[in-house]
Design an enzyme around this catalytic site. Structure first.
Site, PDB file in Angstrom:
ATOM      1  N   GLY A 150      -6.161 -15.323  -4.490  1.00 33.92           N
ATOM      2  CA  GLY A 150      -7.040 -15.614  -5.622  1.00 33.92           C
ATOM      3  C   GLY A 150      -8.481 -15.197  -5.380  1.00 33.92           C
ATOM      4  N   VAL A 151      -8.668 -14.009  -4.780  1.00 35.62           N
ATOM      5  CA  VAL A 151     -10.021 -13.483  -4.587  1.00 35.62           C
ATOM      6  C   VAL A 151     -10.049 -12.003  -4.933  1.00 35.62           C
ATOM      7  CG1 VAL A 151     -10.563 -15.112  -2.731  1.00 35.62           C
ATOM      8  CG2 VAL A 151      -9.679 -12.834  -2.149  1.00 35.62           C
TER       9      VAL A 151
ATOM     10  N   ASP B 167       6.885  -0.495  -3.617  1.00 36.00           N
ATOM     11  CA  ASP B 167       7.778   0.666  -3.644  1.00 36.00           C
ATOM     12  C   ASP B 167       9.015   0.432  -2.780  1.00 36.00           C
ATOM     13  OD1 ASP B 167       8.625   3.178  -4.512  1.00 36.00           O
ATOM     14  OD2 ASP B 167       7.835   4.157  -2.730  1.00 36.00           O
TER      15      ASP B 167
ATOM     16  N   HIS C 231      11.044   4.180  -5.872  1.00 36.67           N
ATOM     17  CA  HIS C 231      10.973   5.445  -6.607  1.00 36.67           C
ATOM     18  C   HIS C 231      12.187   6.333  -6.355  1.00 36.67           C
ATOM     19  CE1 HIS C 231       9.057   7.196  -2.872  1.00 36.67           C
ATOM     20  NE2 HIS C 231       9.699   8.273  -3.277  1.00 36.67           N
TER      21      HIS C 231
ATOM     22  N   GLY D 293      13.072  14.241   0.317  1.00 38.99           N
ATOM     23  CA  GLY D 293      14.388  13.705   0.653  1.00 38.99           C
ATOM     24  C   GLY D 293      14.330  12.628   1.714  1.00 38.99           C
ATOM     25  N   ASN D 294      13.196  12.528   2.434  1.00 41.38           N
ATOM     26  CA  ASN D 294      13.038  11.489   3.452  1.00 41.38           C
ATOM     27  C   ASN D 294      12.673  10.130   2.861  1.00 41.38           C
ATOM     28  OD1 ASN D 294      12.169  13.866   5.747  1.00 41.38           O
ATOM     29  ND2 ASN D 294      13.289  12.085   6.466  1.00 41.38           N
ATOM     30  N   SER D 295      12.317  10.083   1.592  1.00 40.67           N
ATOM     31  CA  SER D 295      11.947   8.817   0.962  1.00 40.67           C
ATOM     32  C   SER D 295      13.036   7.767   1.179  1.00 40.67           C
ATOM     33  CB  SER D 295      11.757   9.000  -0.546  1.00 40.67           C
ATOM     34  OG  SER D 295      10.452   9.376  -0.854  1.00 40.67           O
TER      35      SER D 295
END
Length: 497
Positions: free
Chosen positions: A298-299, A159, A129, A240-242
């Site tokens: 697959g569950v 992300d 993002h 801003g820490n992203s």
């Protein structure tokens, strides 16, 4: 004298071996980032990677080691940016990193976040993002040097994004092991909040394997399969820490900062980071294959609890309950049944669904893993060979991904309602366009691709295989514009231009 000479000779040999190994690996294209890190540190003594003199609560050594390798990422978005609509982060974490919400205006906008250098030759991990849909990416180092950043690949389901700058000899943060992180352990968060560069904050690990429901696309649940198993920390994280680093007191990367839970958009004590063990696998896939090679069990499952166990007549509150076994999937082939409890993966105890997803998400289709399953009173070990979302054990070839990328577009499969409105059996709709083969042919955003080279396409995998297997070097695309459902369009063009 002999002892001194021997020491010098040993040191020289160590250096030669390290340099030789680095050069050998340098020419190998599929080397993982973790292998690059190990080669880089091959000639270092163990004592050179240590904690401060005051012990584990001394943050000075970790801060000094990590800060030079955390970068400031500045992004520019044009009025016609590929980024359209609100991000899943907007509702829960509005304005998480600077200026994000303002990008909805129809004029060029700027935003900023952080990133972590993980190799000396300029590979940087950040959040999807932070760079999603950006027209320009500027990477500013701690020493104020600036570089143009190139997105190698992204994965909205975790992300994560991998960015590259053209520079060598850079400081980088070595990988740690997020599985070994303990609740209550001291950690540092390093990033660029509010455009304040190189900020370090301290806190503890508050929880692990948190699912907070911020990833995934509610408009496209079929193609969105998010993995949320965040490390929760009370180290101060702000806009801003992203994409910044969460490290332990040894200066090892244990997570990529991703989000905060806040009523105001600023820090209120709850920060979340993506575990580095998941990030390692994702970025190595992006580097080696151009896409994430994700294995699926697959569950469908339910969380277990005292109430749920009582309702289902279970004798334990441990494990994850298998609510449904998907036909043709890995679990069905391994003999797992509805009502089973998955209690361990590779010997590690599983207590939540997010923990299960994160550990499965570290593997690729074709990987064999060992599960411990409880069925009634009987516990047994089951070997499961994971499959892709199309129930295949083969990996997607890099040339297929490159062929799809050459189109210069992003796609989303039609849902059942859209297919009925257009009276077609599925298709792939163009959700954004950049300069590529499709834009050069005059294809517009919103166009629904029904067939490629005569083959029906209903998923991104269908597109990759159809385009990569073009005959005579030509691609023929057939489709429809939603506003003209009765008109069919066909475009034919060389696969490479």
């Amino acid at each position: 004298m002999k002892k001194t000479a021997l020491t010098l000779l040993t040191a020289c040999l160590g250096g030669v071996i390290a340099v030789g190994a680095y050069k050998a690996f340098e020419t190998k294209q599929d080397i993982s980032i973790e292998e690059k890190q190990k080669v880089q540190f091959a000639s270092l003594k163990e004592g050179q990677v240590s904690v401060g003199s005051a012990g584990d609560v001394d943050f000075t050594v970790a801060a000094a080691k990590v800060t030079p390798a955390v970068v400031h990422i500045k992004t520019t978005y044009s009025a016609n940016s590929a980024r359209s609509g609100a991000s899943p982060f907007d509702d829960m974490f509005d304005d998480f990193f600077g200026g994000r919400g303002q990008r909805r205006q129809r004029q060029p906008q700027q935003a900023s976040g952080s990133g972590v250098i993980v190799t000396a030759d300029g590979y940087i991990i950040t959040n999807n993002h932070v760079v999603e849909g950006a027209d320009q990416i500027e990477v500013v180092l701690n020493d104020k040097r600036s570089f143009k950043g190139k997105v190698i690949g992204t994965d909205p389901n975790t992300d994560l994004a991998l960015v590259k700058i053209d520079e060598k000899g850079l400081p980088f943060v070595p990988y740690g092991n997020s599985d070994n992180v303990r609740v209550g352990e001291w950690v540092l968060a390093v990033g660029n909040p509010f455009n304040l560069t190189s900020t370090v904050t301290a806190g503890i690990i508050s929880a692990k394997a948190r699912n907070i429901g911020i990833l995934g696309n509610p408009d496209d649940p079929e193609s969105s399969r998010p993995i949320e198993a965040f490390i929760q920390t009370d180290a101060a994280i702000n806009p801003g820490n992203s994409g910044g680093a969460l490290v332990n007191t040894r200066g090892e990367l244990i997570g990529i900062n991703a989000a905060i839970a806040s009523q105001t958009g600023a820090y209120e004590g709850y920060g979340f980071a993506i575990p580095v063990n998941l990030a390692k696998k994702v970025v190595d896939d992006l580097l080696g294959y151009g896409t994430v090679q994700r294995g699926y069990l697959g569950v469908e499952f339910n969380e277990n609890s005292s109430e749920f166990a009582k309702e289902k007549g279970l004798k334990t509150v441990n494990g994850v309950y298998v609510a449904n076994v998907l036909p043709g999937g890995a679990a069905e082939s391994a003999g797992i049944k509805t009502g089973d409890l998955i209690t361990k993966i590779e010997g590690a105890t599983i207590t939540t669904g997010s923990d299960l997803q994160e550990k499965i998400g570290r593997h690729r289709p074709g990987d064999a893993i060992n599960l411990t399953v409880l069925r009634g009173d009987n516990e047994r070990n089951v070997k499961v060979v994971l499959r892709s979302s199309e129930n295949k054990t083969s990996l997607v070839k890099k040339e297929n991904v490159e062929a799809l990328n050459a189109l210069g577009a992003t796609f989303s499969p039609l849902n059942e309602k859209q297919s009925k409105q257009l009276k077609i059996n599925g298709g792939m709709q163009i959700t954004s366009l950049k300069n590529g083969l499709l834009a050069q042919q005059g294809v517009e955003k919103g166009f629904v691709i029904i067939k490629v080279n005569g083959k029906s396409v209903t998923s991104e995998s269908d597109l990759k295989y159809a385009i990569a297997n073009s005959r005579n070097g030509m691609i023929t695309i057939e489709g429809v514009y939603p506003e003209e459902p009765s008109s069919r369009y066909s475009y034919s063009f060389p696969a490479k231009q």
